[in-house]
Design an enzyme around this catalytic site. Structure first.
Site, PDB file in Angstrom:
ATOM      1  N   ASN A  97      -0.428   2.683  -0.779  1.00 44.64           N
ATOM      2  CA  ASN A  97       0.700   2.120  -0.040  1.00 44.64           C
ATOM      3  C   ASN A  97       0.827   0.661  -0.462  1.00 44.64           C
ATOM      4  O   ASN A  97       0.038  -0.178  -0.053  1.00 44.64           O
ATOM      5  CB  ASN A  97       0.401   2.243   1.468  1.00 44.64           C
ATOM      6  CG  ASN A  97       1.405   1.496   2.328  1.00 44.64           C
ATOM      7  OD1 ASN A  97       2.442   1.045   1.848  1.00 44.64           O
ATOM      8  ND2 ASN A  97       1.085   1.347   3.605  1.00 44.64           N
ATOM      9  N   LYS A 126       3.022  -1.447   0.262  1.00 46.27           N
ATOM     10  CA  LYS A 126       3.646  -2.303   1.284  1.00 46.27           C
ATOM     11  C   LYS A 126       4.742  -3.173   0.638  1.00 46.27           C
ATOM     12  O   LYS A 126       5.410  -2.732  -0.279  1.00 46.27           O
ATOM     13  CB  LYS A 126       2.586  -3.118   2.011  1.00 46.27           C
ATOM     14  CG  LYS A 126       1.460  -2.217   2.557  1.00 46.27           C
ATOM     15  CD  LYS A 126       0.570  -2.876   3.539  1.00 46.27           C
ATOM     16  CE  LYS A 126      -0.471  -1.878   4.018  1.00 46.27           C
ATOM     17  NZ  LYS A 126      -1.345  -2.409   5.034  1.00 46.27           N
ATOM     18  N   HIS A 174       3.800   4.363  10.116  1.00 46.54           N
ATOM     19  CA  HIS A 174       2.748   3.399   9.781  1.00 46.54           C
ATOM     20  C   HIS A 174       2.598   2.391  10.920  1.00 46.54           C
ATOM     21  O   HIS A 174       3.590   1.992  11.536  1.00 46.54           O
ATOM     22  CB  HIS A 174       3.078   2.687   8.467  1.00 46.54           C
ATOM     23  CG  HIS A 174       1.912   1.895   7.960  1.00 46.54           C
ATOM     24  ND1 HIS A 174       1.608   0.657   8.440  1.00 46.54           N
ATOM     25  CD2 HIS A 174       0.944   2.209   7.065  1.00 46.54           C
ATOM     26  CE1 HIS A 174       0.502   0.213   7.839  1.00 46.54           C
ATOM     27  NE2 HIS A 174       0.085   1.135   7.003  1.00 46.54           N
ATOM     28  N   GLU A 230       2.162  -0.692  10.961  1.00 43.75           N
ATOM     29  CA  GLU A 230       2.941  -1.931  10.837  1.00 43.75           C
ATOM     30  C   GLU A 230       4.365  -1.713  11.335  1.00 43.75           C
ATOM     31  O   GLU A 230       4.993  -2.619  11.872  1.00 43.75           O
ATOM     32  CB  GLU A 230       2.894  -2.425   9.379  1.00 43.75           C
ATOM     33  CG  GLU A 230       1.537  -3.056   9.085  1.00 43.75           C
ATOM     34  CD  GLU A 230       1.057  -2.924   7.661  1.00 43.75           C
ATOM     35  OE1 GLU A 230       1.849  -2.598   6.759  1.00 43.75           O
ATOM     36  OE2 GLU A 230      -0.158  -3.147   7.448  1.00 43.75           O
ATOM     37  N   GLU A 269      -5.355   5.878  10.785  1.00 42.51           N
ATOM     38  CA  GLU A 269      -5.494   4.477  10.399  1.00 42.51           C
ATOM     39  C   GLU A 269      -5.700   3.626  11.648  1.00 42.51           C
ATOM     40  O   GLU A 269      -4.717   3.187  12.265  1.00 42.51           O
ATOM     41  CB  GLU A 269      -4.238   4.003   9.668  1.00 42.51           C
ATOM     42  CG  GLU A 269      -3.949   4.758   8.386  1.00 42.51           C
ATOM     43  CD  GLU A 269      -3.145   3.921   7.408  1.00 42.51           C
ATOM     44  OE1 GLU A 269      -3.595   3.775   6.277  1.00 42.51           O
ATOM     45  OE2 GLU A 269      -2.087   3.400   7.790  1.00 42.51           O
ATOM     46  N   GLY A 321      -6.089  -3.902   6.725  1.00 43.79           N
ATOM     47  CA  GLY A 321      -5.940  -5.226   6.124  1.00 43.79           C
ATOM     48  C   GLY A 321      -6.905  -6.263   6.672  1.00 43.79           C
ATOM     49  O   GLY A 321      -6.753  -7.462   6.430  1.00 43.79           O
ATOM     50  N   SER A 371      -8.730  -0.670   5.192  1.00 41.75           N
ATOM     51  CA  SER A 371      -9.766  -1.385   4.434  1.00 41.75           C
ATOM     52  C   SER A 371     -10.661  -0.458   3.616  1.00 41.75           C
ATOM     53  O   SER A 371     -11.860  -0.694   3.511  1.00 41.75           O
ATOM     54  CB  SER A 371     -10.602  -2.270   5.366  1.00 41.75           C
ATOM     55  OG  SER A 371      -9.782  -3.260   5.956  1.00 41.75           O
TER      56      SER A 371
HETATM   57  P1  PGA Z   1      -5.442  -1.557   3.894  1.00 40.42           P
HETATM   58  O1  PGA Z   1      -4.113  -0.821   4.415  1.00 40.42           O
HETATM   59  O2  PGA Z   1      -6.113  -0.609   2.933  1.00 40.42           O
HETATM   60  O3  PGA Z   1      -4.966  -2.819   3.242  1.00 40.42           O
HETATM   61  O4  PGA Z   1      -6.297  -1.813   5.102  1.00 40.42           O
HETATM   62  C1  PGA Z   1      -4.064   0.552   4.665  1.00 40.42           C
HETATM   63  C2  PGA Z   1      -2.679   0.943   5.137  1.00 40.42           C
HETATM   64  O5  PGA Z   1      -2.064   0.145   5.866  1.00 40.42           O
HETATM   65  O6  PGA Z   1      -2.153   2.007   4.782  1.00 40.42           O
END
Ligand code: PGA
Length: 252
Positions: free
Chosen positions: A9, A11, A95, A97, A167, A173, A213
């Site tokens: 992803n 982003k 997601h 976010e 997640e 992140g 992460s």
């Molecule tokens: P990350 O994000 O690996 O940077 O923690 C995962 C995601 O948001 O899909």
């Protein structure tokens, strides 16, 4: 045996040039490896560019979101049909976010899930609790509500075209991944819910990715858990070597 699935992803990162380079490096590095399924999900403006780069490779294309109508006067939105048209096989929906920064609700996500499936896209549906919810021992209640809300009205057959991604919001992140045991526990709970509501066959075939992460050095221990079927990778997917190391961890 479920084949593991690792998706990147990207982003709101990359440029047209770096998107092309990154996709090309992933294609080169993966070669004709068939033991693991791999997708990358660039930002909307780069989908077509990346689609070209992926042609003839084993890497499939996904988008990071869509709207729930196939066309119309919805300024700024992108329809599932458009994503199919530019070569997407997957779309990420729900997601965290989008849930937490843009206020998406389960009901809204549910409309998108239906629209995406109807247009022929496969869906990667994200779920997960916040730190506050985990500390209040509400993880399972939150996952249950997200599953009920975002899968409402679907038949068991639709689950074949869906991947769930657990997640935990506190792990995205932050560099703080869930332990393999925490991931396994949540994944087993999610699979149990699917068994109860959609039947044993749908539950045992369902791919449940872990996200939050995931890095080259922790991927293998997460992916070795019985109910962890690969990962949804954010930060580490922006570096081809790191992403490919995570893909290889899914093969071990
Ligand atoms: P990350 O994000 O690996 O940077 O923690 C995962 C995601 O948001 O899909």
């Amino acid at each position: 045996m479920r084949k593991k699935f690792v998706a990147g992803n990207w982003k709101m990162f990359t440029t047209s040039a770096t998107a092309r380079q990154l996709a090309a490096a992933v294609v080169r590095g993966l070669g004709d490896e068939q033991g693991v399924a791999v997708a990358i999900c660039p930002p909307f403006p780069y989908l077509s560019i990346v689609a070209e780069t992926l042609q003839g490779s084993r890497v499939v294309l996904g988008a990071q979101n869509c709207y729930h109508e196939q066309e119309g006067a919805f300024t700024g939105e992108v329809s599932p049909a458009m994503l199919v048209d530019v070569g997407c096989r997957y779309v990420i929906l729900g997601h965290s976010e989008r849930r937490h920064k843009l206020g998406e609700t389960d009901a809204f996500i549910n409309r998108k899930v239906h629209a995406a499936l109807a247009a022929g896209l496969d869906v990667i549906l994200c779920l997960g609790e916040t730190l506050e919810e985990r500390q209040a021992h509400r993880t399972e209640a939150v996952l249950e509500a997200q599953l009920m809300g975002s899968l409402a009205g679907l038949e068991a057959a639709a689950l074949r075209r869906m991947v769930l991604a657990y997640e935990p919001v506190w792990a995205i992140g932050t560099g703080q991944n869930a332990t393999p045991q925490q991931a396994q526990q949540a994944h087993a709970f999610i699979r149990g819910h699917i068994r109860q509501h959609f039947g044993a066959e749908a539950a045992s075939a369902l791919l449940i990715q872990y996200g939050g992460s995931v890095k080259p050095d922790n991927a293998a221990s997460l992916f070795h858990q019985a109910d962890v079927d690969g990962g949804l990778i954010g930060g580490a997917s922006l570096n081809a070597d790191h992403f490919l190391a995570i893909v290889r961890a899914a093969l071990a």
